[in-house]
Enzyme design. Structure first.
Site, PDB file in Angstrom:
ATOM      1  N   ARG A  18     -10.351 -11.522   0.936  1.00  0.00           N
ATOM      2  CA  ARG A  18     -11.212 -12.499   0.260  1.00  0.00           C
ATOM      3  C   ARG A  18     -10.573 -13.880   0.255  1.00  0.00           C
ATOM      4  O   ARG A  18     -11.275 -14.899   0.238  1.00  0.00           O
ATOM      5  CB  ARG A  18     -11.527 -12.006  -1.165  1.00  0.00           C
ATOM      6  N   LYS A  34       0.846  -1.194   0.000  1.00  0.00           N
ATOM      7  CA  LYS A  34       0.000   0.000   0.000  1.00  0.00           C
ATOM      8  C   LYS A  34       0.884   1.248   0.000  1.00  0.00           C
ATOM      9  O   LYS A  34       2.015   1.209   0.491  1.00  0.00           O
ATOM     10  CB  LYS A  34      -0.863   0.012   1.270  1.00  0.00           C
TER      11      LYS A  34
HETATM   12  N1  BES Z   1      -8.365  -3.888   3.772  1.00  0.00           N
HETATM   13  C1  BES Z   1      -8.462  -3.419   2.459  1.00  0.00           C
HETATM   14  C2  BES Z   1      -9.745  -2.653   2.177  1.00  0.00           C
HETATM   15  C3  BES Z   1      -9.899  -1.340   2.904  1.00  0.00           C
HETATM   16  C4  BES Z   1      -9.494  -0.176   2.310  1.00  0.00           C
HETATM   17  C5  BES Z   1     -10.500  -1.285   4.143  1.00  0.00           C
HETATM   18  C6  BES Z   1      -9.645   1.026   2.962  1.00  0.00           C
HETATM   19  C7  BES Z   1     -10.676  -0.092   4.777  1.00  0.00           C
HETATM   20  C8  BES Z   1     -10.251   1.066   4.194  1.00  0.00           C
HETATM   21  C9  BES Z   1      -8.398  -4.573   1.472  1.00  0.00           C
HETATM   22  O1  BES Z   1      -7.664  -5.659   1.862  1.00  0.00           O
HETATM   23  C10 BES Z   1      -7.811  -4.034   0.213  1.00  0.00           C
HETATM   24  O2  BES Z   1      -6.686  -3.617   0.267  1.00  0.00           O
HETATM   25  N2  BES Z   1      -8.565  -4.059  -0.871  1.00  0.00           N
HETATM   26  C11 BES Z   1      -8.131  -3.546  -2.112  1.00  0.00           C
HETATM   27  C12 BES Z   1      -8.606  -4.506  -3.178  1.00  0.00           C
HETATM   28  C13 BES Z   1      -8.007  -4.256  -4.534  1.00  0.00           C
HETATM   29  C14 BES Z   1      -6.513  -4.546  -4.506  1.00  0.00           C
HETATM   30  C15 BES Z   1      -8.690  -5.139  -5.525  1.00  0.00           C
HETATM   31  C16 BES Z   1      -8.729  -2.164  -2.301  1.00  0.00           C
HETATM   32  O3  BES Z   1      -9.838  -1.923  -1.826  1.00  0.00           O
HETATM   33  O4  BES Z   1      -8.073  -1.313  -2.878  1.00  0.00           O
HETATM   34 ZN    ZN Z   2      -5.581  -5.448   1.357  1.00  0.00          ZN
END
Ligand code: BES
Ligand code: ZN
Ligand code: ZN
Length: 470
Positions: A321, A247
């Protein structure tokens, strides 16, 4: 802070402050109209006017319905906590709104001071709710139930708010064991060697670069003659760095909250067991830390999940997921449930679709969506359905494995994540399952409604309400 319900008229009870909820149209009929107007008080929702000498705290409300009273109560409590008064009283207007008052007070008055060397001290100690209702016994039981649920919500908040160096998959399982001991629940913890025996290749891959072994936590509450059996599944990413698909620095901050689904599920089973509901509840948690390292799972890896479905990894940040895929599969084999609900901070896309204040609800059953929608309006937690469709489902196709962990197009990301989970729901359970994306609602850096900075406890009030009325 103490909160009590007293069977008396408000004027018969003594306290330092009287809290008065006032609508705009009541402002001109009130004994203090002149002074309130001089103070510039317009009785707008979530504004207050404190007449210190008179011991009166006026709180503006749009209406005297639950949602407005809950929010106003949270404002009142914050104001009272910064004063030097020690007690306040307020009148319970109706049976249908007493729960909202309790939530406003207990949830709006919540603070997480664990890591402060000198937490702010407050003189404020006690709120007295007064009512002369003819059916006081009934009111009292609604009051007590609301207290249980509000405290369970704060219990969830307390875990989510803890720093990731403190809460990891191992210590989260200790939290679950302690809850099981205190509330007489059964508790079974699977460590990594057990997960390997279960062939949980998806969940294990996500946690591989962490120094903390992943765990699968199974808590159960089993009353003597249950009316229904409910399975709850929680995403317990004690930290989500994104893994090798790392991230950005600013997006990583707050990712301790990626365990909020797991913590919600703990709060729900705590509430259900304390309310002594006639429903058997199983809570399954996938507790994992998503980190980087030489042994980290990678984009391009093909994982074999517990259900034998092969998964092409295209982004290691779509990890929730993968964990849920294996935990859902395990949960369906272990318990034949009437309902299966999963809670997860799954996608940033859900926040983009619905905003920060609304939980995304996904699944196949219209009846379940409708019933849960009602629990949403009753409990004050906002939820909205995000519809599945066959076109979005196609975006998860992989050229090399059975499914890809990300969609090939960027739009509708909350739904495609839900559709990924759907792949792991067995045919006989399709209409029993609902997925709650609480990415937006589980955590806040700006207070709203009865939520203060940090974890909100999203899911606890909603599910407690739904299960109570099952
Ligand atoms: N934990 C995150 C989702 C999230 C984002 C929760 C912001 C709370 C606040 C999840 O694991 C994630 O990183 N999802 C990605 C998915 C993408 C890579 C397809 C996302 O939402 O960007
Ligand atoms: Zn994630
Ligand atoms: Zn995540």
């Amino acid at each position: 802070m103490n909160i009590k319900l007293i069977n008396k008229e408000v004027y018969e009870v003594s306290s330092d402050v009287t809290v008065v909820f006032l609508k705009k149209d009541e402002l001109t009929e009130c004994e203090y109209t002149d002074i309130l107007q001089k103070a510039g008080f317009k009785a707008e929702q979530d504004t207050t006017c404190f007449l210190y000498e008179k011991g009166l705290l006026f709180c503006g409300v749009e209406s005297k319905k639950s949602d407005d009273l809950r929010s106003a109560c949270a404002c009142a409590i914050k104001t009272l906590k910064t004063s030097n008064f020690t007690s306040a009283k307020m009148e319970v207007i109706s049976k249908s709104t007493i729960g909202a008052l309790v939530e406003g007070i207990v949830l709006g008055g919540y603070e997480f001071n664990e890591y402060k060397s000198e937490p702010k001290k407050s003189e404020f100690k006690e709120v007295l709710l007064t009512s002369n209702d003819i059916d006081f016994g009934n009111l009292e039981s609604i009051f007590n139930e609301a207290l249980v649920v509000a405290h369970a919500t704060n219990f969830t908040r307390d875990i989510v708010n803890r720093a990731p160096q403190e809460i990891n998959p191992q210590t989260l399982s200790h939290v679950a064991q302690k809850l099981a001991y205190e509330n007489s629940l059964e508790c079974n913890i699977l460590q990594e060697d057990d997960l390997a025996k279960e062939n949980m290749g998806a969940m294990l891959a996500v946690g591989r670069a962490s120094v903390h072994g992943s765990t699968l936590i199974h808590l159960s509450y089993k009353p003597a003659n249950p009316k229904k059996v409910v399975t709850l599944v929680g995403k317990g990413l004690t930290y989500d760095s994104g893994g090798l698909s790392l991230k950005a620095a600013t997006s990583m901050v707050t990712m301790k909250m990626d365990k909020a689904g797991a913590c919600a599920v703990l709060g729900i089973i705590k509430a259900v067991s304390e309310l002594k509901l006639d429903i058997e509840v199983h809570a399954f948690i996938g507790a994992v830390e998503n980190m980087v390292g030489g042994n980290a799972y990678k984009p391009d890896d093909i994982l074999v999940s517990r259900s034998k479905t092969t998964i092409e990894i295209r982004n290691t940040d779509a990890e929730g997921r993968l964990v849920l895929a294996d935990v859902l599969d395990y949960a369906q084999d272990k318990v034949k449930a009437d309902y299966i609900f999963d809670f997860a901070t799954l996608t940033g896309a859900c926040m983009i679709a619905l905003g920060q204040y609304t939980t995304g609800l996904m699944g196949h059953s219209h009846k379940l969506k409708h019933d849960i929608g009602r629990a949403g309006s009753d409990s004050g937690e906002m939820i909205s359905s995000l519809p599945f469709n066959r076109h979005l489902k196609k975006l998860l196709k992989s050229e090399i494995a059975d499914i890809s962990n990300t969609a090939s197009k960027p739009y509708g990301g909350a739904i495609t994540a839900g559709l990924f989970l759907d792949k792991f729901i067995k045919d006989e359970n399709k209409n029993k399952w609902m997925h709650f994306d609480i990415a937006g609602t589980a955590y806040t850096e700006t207070p709203w409604d009865c939520n203060v900075y940090g974890a909100t406890g999203a899911g606890v009030r909603l599910m407690s309400n739904y299960l109570k009325n099952l």
